[in-house]
Structures are given as C-alpha cells and as structure tokens.
Design a protein around this motif. Structure first.
Motif, PDB file in Angstrom:
ATOM      1  N   ASN A  80       0.805  -1.217   0.000  1.00  0.00           N
ATOM      2  CA  ASN A  80       0.000   0.000   0.000  1.00  0.00           C
ATOM      3  C   ASN A  80       0.845   1.278   0.000  1.00  0.00           C
ATOM      4  O   ASN A  80       0.733   2.131   0.896  1.00  0.00           O
ATOM      5  CB  ASN A  80      -0.933   0.014   1.220  1.00  0.00           C
ATOM      6  CG  ASN A  80      -1.833  -1.202   1.265  1.00  0.00           C
ATOM      7  OD1 ASN A  80      -2.407  -1.596   0.258  1.00  0.00           O
ATOM      8  ND2 ASN A  80      -1.953  -1.808   2.434  1.00  0.00           N
ATOM      9  N   LYS A  83       0.270   7.476  -2.710  1.00  0.00           N
ATOM     10  CA  LYS A  83       0.210   7.923  -4.101  1.00  0.00           C
ATOM     11  C   LYS A  83       1.480   8.680  -4.483  1.00  0.00           C
ATOM     12  O   LYS A  83       1.990   8.531  -5.600  1.00  0.00           O
ATOM     13  CB  LYS A  83      -1.019   8.802  -4.333  1.00  0.00           C
ATOM     14  CG  LYS A  83      -1.140   9.268  -5.778  1.00  0.00           C
ATOM     15  CD  LYS A  83      -2.435   9.998  -6.037  1.00  0.00           C
ATOM     16  CE  LYS A  83      -2.497  10.479  -7.481  1.00  0.00           C
ATOM     17  NZ  LYS A  83      -3.779  11.152  -7.801  1.00  0.00           N
ATOM     18  N   LYS A 101      -0.908  -2.022  -7.156  1.00  0.00           N
ATOM     19  CA  LYS A 101      -2.258  -2.570  -7.227  1.00  0.00           C
ATOM     20  C   LYS A 101      -3.269  -1.446  -7.404  1.00  0.00           C
ATOM     21  O   LYS A 101      -3.287  -0.479  -6.651  1.00  0.00           O
ATOM     22  CB  LYS A 101      -2.567  -3.359  -5.949  1.00  0.00           C
ATOM     23  CG  LYS A 101      -3.928  -4.040  -5.972  1.00  0.00           C
ATOM     24  CD  LYS A 101      -4.157  -4.832  -4.684  1.00  0.00           C
ATOM     25  CE  LYS A 101      -5.515  -5.517  -4.701  1.00  0.00           C
ATOM     26  NZ  LYS A 101      -5.765  -6.277  -3.451  1.00  0.00           N
ATOM     27  N   ASP A 102      -4.076  -1.570  -8.424  1.00  0.00           N
ATOM     28  CA  ASP A 102      -5.133  -0.599  -8.699  1.00  0.00           C
ATOM     29  C   ASP A 102      -4.624   0.847  -8.755  1.00  0.00           C
ATOM     30  O   ASP A 102      -5.103   1.726  -8.010  1.00  0.00           O
ATOM     31  CB  ASP A 102      -6.240  -0.700  -7.646  1.00  0.00           C
ATOM     32  CG  ASP A 102      -6.882  -2.078  -7.606  1.00  0.00           C
ATOM     33  OD1 ASP A 102      -7.048  -2.680  -8.678  1.00  0.00           O
ATOM     34  OD2 ASP A 102      -7.210  -2.556  -6.506  1.00  0.00           O
ATOM     35  N   ASP A 104      -4.353   4.650  -9.778  1.00  0.00           N
ATOM     36  CA  ASP A 104      -5.401   5.547 -10.252  1.00  0.00           C
ATOM     37  C   ASP A 104      -4.995   6.194 -11.576  1.00  0.00           C
ATOM     38  O   ASP A 104      -3.920   5.939 -12.125  1.00  0.00           O
ATOM     39  CB  ASP A 104      -5.754   6.594  -9.182  1.00  0.00           C
ATOM     40  CG  ASP A 104      -4.668   7.643  -8.955  1.00  0.00           C
ATOM     41  OD1 ASP A 104      -3.713   7.722  -9.754  1.00  0.00           O
ATOM     42  OD2 ASP A 104      -4.772   8.395  -7.967  1.00  0.00           O
ATOM     43  N   ARG A 105      -5.881   7.021 -12.083  1.00  0.00           N
ATOM     44  CA  ARG A 105      -5.693   7.612 -13.417  1.00  0.00           C
ATOM     45  C   ARG A 105      -4.395   8.417 -13.509  1.00  0.00           C
ATOM     46  O   ARG A 105      -3.665   8.323 -14.498  1.00  0.00           O
ATOM     47  CB  ARG A 105      -6.890   8.515 -13.727  1.00  0.00           C
ATOM     48  CG  ARG A 105      -6.912   9.069 -15.149  1.00  0.00           C
ATOM     49  CD  ARG A 105      -7.450   8.034 -16.070  1.00  0.00           C
ATOM     50  NE  ARG A 105      -7.620   8.532 -17.430  1.00  0.00           N
ATOM     51  CZ  ARG A 105      -8.106   7.779 -18.405  1.00  0.00           C
ATOM     52  NH1 ARG A 105      -8.469   6.523 -18.170  1.00  0.00           N
ATOM     53  NH2 ARG A 105      -8.234   8.256 -19.622  1.00  0.00           N
ATOM     54  N   GLN A 108      -1.460   6.105 -13.815  1.00  0.00           N
ATOM     55  CA  GLN A 108      -1.435   5.463 -15.130  1.00  0.00           C
ATOM     56  C   GLN A 108      -0.883   6.411 -16.191  1.00  0.00           C
ATOM     57  O   GLN A 108      -0.013   6.034 -16.988  1.00  0.00           O
ATOM     58  CB  GLN A 108      -2.846   5.011 -15.517  1.00  0.00           C
ATOM     59  CG  GLN A 108      -3.395   3.870 -14.672  1.00  0.00           C
ATOM     60  CD  GLN A 108      -4.820   3.499 -15.057  1.00  0.00           C
ATOM     61  OE1 GLN A 108      -5.500   4.213 -15.786  1.00  0.00           O
ATOM     62  NE2 GLN A 108      -5.284   2.368 -14.544  1.00  0.00           N
ATOM     63  N   ASP A 123      -5.036  -2.643 -17.342  1.00  0.00           N
ATOM     64  CA  ASP A 123      -6.176  -3.419 -17.838  1.00  0.00           C
ATOM     65  C   ASP A 123      -7.136  -2.535 -18.619  1.00  0.00           C
ATOM     66  O   ASP A 123      -7.528  -1.460 -18.164  1.00  0.00           O
ATOM     67  CB  ASP A 123      -6.931  -4.074 -16.670  1.00  0.00           C
ATOM     68  CG  ASP A 123      -6.106  -5.134 -15.960  1.00  0.00           C
ATOM     69  OD1 ASP A 123      -5.253  -5.764 -16.622  1.00  0.00           O
ATOM     70  OD2 ASP A 123      -6.323  -5.321 -14.741  1.00  0.00           O
TER      71      ASP A 123
END
Length: 212
Positions: A80, A83, A101-102, A104-105, A108, A123
């Motif tokens: 974790n 950000k 993991k996962d 955010d925009r 990315q 993904d």
C-alpha cells in the motif's frame, strides 16, 4: 556476513549510536536483525540498498519515498505505497506500475508518459491512455489488444512498419502506413485493400517516370 554475525552486531550496538548508522549504510541487510530500528537507521539502509526496505515493517512515507527515489523497483516490496510514492516510482520508470495494485488515473498517465510500454500492465486502457502510450513510444501498440483506429493511425503515421503489430488493419491504416514507409507493405497481415494497391501502382508508375 552470516546471519549469526549480523545478530551479534545488532545486539552489540545501540540504535542511538552514530557509529551504527555508518555500519548499517555499509551493510544494509543488517536492518532485518534490528528490532524496531529508528527512522535514521531505516534511511541509512534504504539509501544504501533500496531493496532492504523489504526488511522494514510498516516503513513510513519518508522511508518509502527515500527507498523508491533510490531505486524505483523496490516499490514491489512496499504494501500500500502512498500515491506520492507511486508517482515517484512511475516517473522514474513507467514499468513500475506493474508492482502497483489498482493505480489511479494520474499514476497510469504518468507511467505511460514515462514509458509507453507500461500500457501492457494496464487493464483495458481507454482511448486516451492508448494514445498517450503510442505518442510516447509508437511500438507500444504491440501490447494493446484491439487498439482504437485513431491509435492505429497515430502509430503508423510515426512509423509505418508498426503495422506488423496490428491485426487486420483497414484501408485507411494500410494506406497511412505505406505513405509513411513503402516497405510496410510486407508487414500487412491481411489482404491489401484495392484502394491501397491503386496507390502503390501510381507510386511505382511515378517513380519509374521520374527515373526516366
């Protein structure tokens, strides 16, 4: 140094002794044998070897940032990550996103702006993300399943030869690729559209006339 020696050293030195900081910096794996190392010792370890963060339980944001700033790949050992830490990692190497993991925009987009090939770790990227990846590095289209037509055109307009990575390109994409690089005709994996063949015919005819 063997584990028993590490443990002996850890018992001998006190966390607060300045001499121990330099020892941990020289031998960062020593950190795993120290119970409740203070922040200074943690920082000494990760500044020397960022991967030593894997031996630190619940590193705080400062230690996380220092480790990732030293080596982006150590983010894989951080559970974790904040950000801010994620952004540091992907701004150093976009492929660090594969360890997040996962994301955010924002993470990315930052990853793709740094390294277009990072698209392979996202993904179902939408049009915007695909365009950023190809704009940054056009061969990254090979990692995109069913790229949007706009993305295909962006890629072949940069380098016609990347049409080899596009399944069943339509007439517009074929023509754009050939206009960019005539040799791309050898990398089209479906039937060449009649309009494209007509363009090639006129091109060859004009070249022949010019040579005369």
């Amino acid at each position: 140094m063997t584990g028993s020696i590490w443990q002996s050293l850890a018992r001998i030195f006190n966390n607060e002794q300045p001499s121990f900081y330099s020892l941990v910096f020289k031998y960062p794996d020593l950190i795993k044998f120290i119970e409740r190392p203070n922040r200074m010792l943690q920082l000494a370890a990760v500044k020397s070897n960022a991967d030593s963060i894997r031996h630190i339980k619940n590193p705080d944001p400062v230690v996380q940032k220092t480790a990732v700033d030293t080596y982006w790949g150590c983010i894989k050992y951080i559970k974790n990550p904040t950000k801010e830490v994620q952004m540091i990692a992907v701004n150093k190497n976009g492929q660090a996103i594969k360890f997040i993991k996962d994301p955010d925009r924002d993470v990315q987009i930052a990853a793709l702006k740094n390294n277009g090939d990072a698209i392979q770790f996202i993904d179902n990227p939408d049009l915007e993300l695909q365009m950023i990846a190809v704009e940054n590095y056009h061969p990254s289209i090979k990692y995109i399943k069913n790229p949007f037509k706009e993305v295909q055109l962006k890629a072949v307009n940069k380098d016609g030869l990347v049409i080899r990575y596009i399944d069943n390109p339509d007439a517009d994409v074929q023509l754009a690729a050939i206009k960019n690089n005539m040799y791309s005709i050898f990398h089209i994996n479906n039937d060449i559209h009649p309009d494209v063949m007509e363009y090639i015919s006129h091109y060859v005819e004009n070249v022949t006339k010019w040579k005369r």
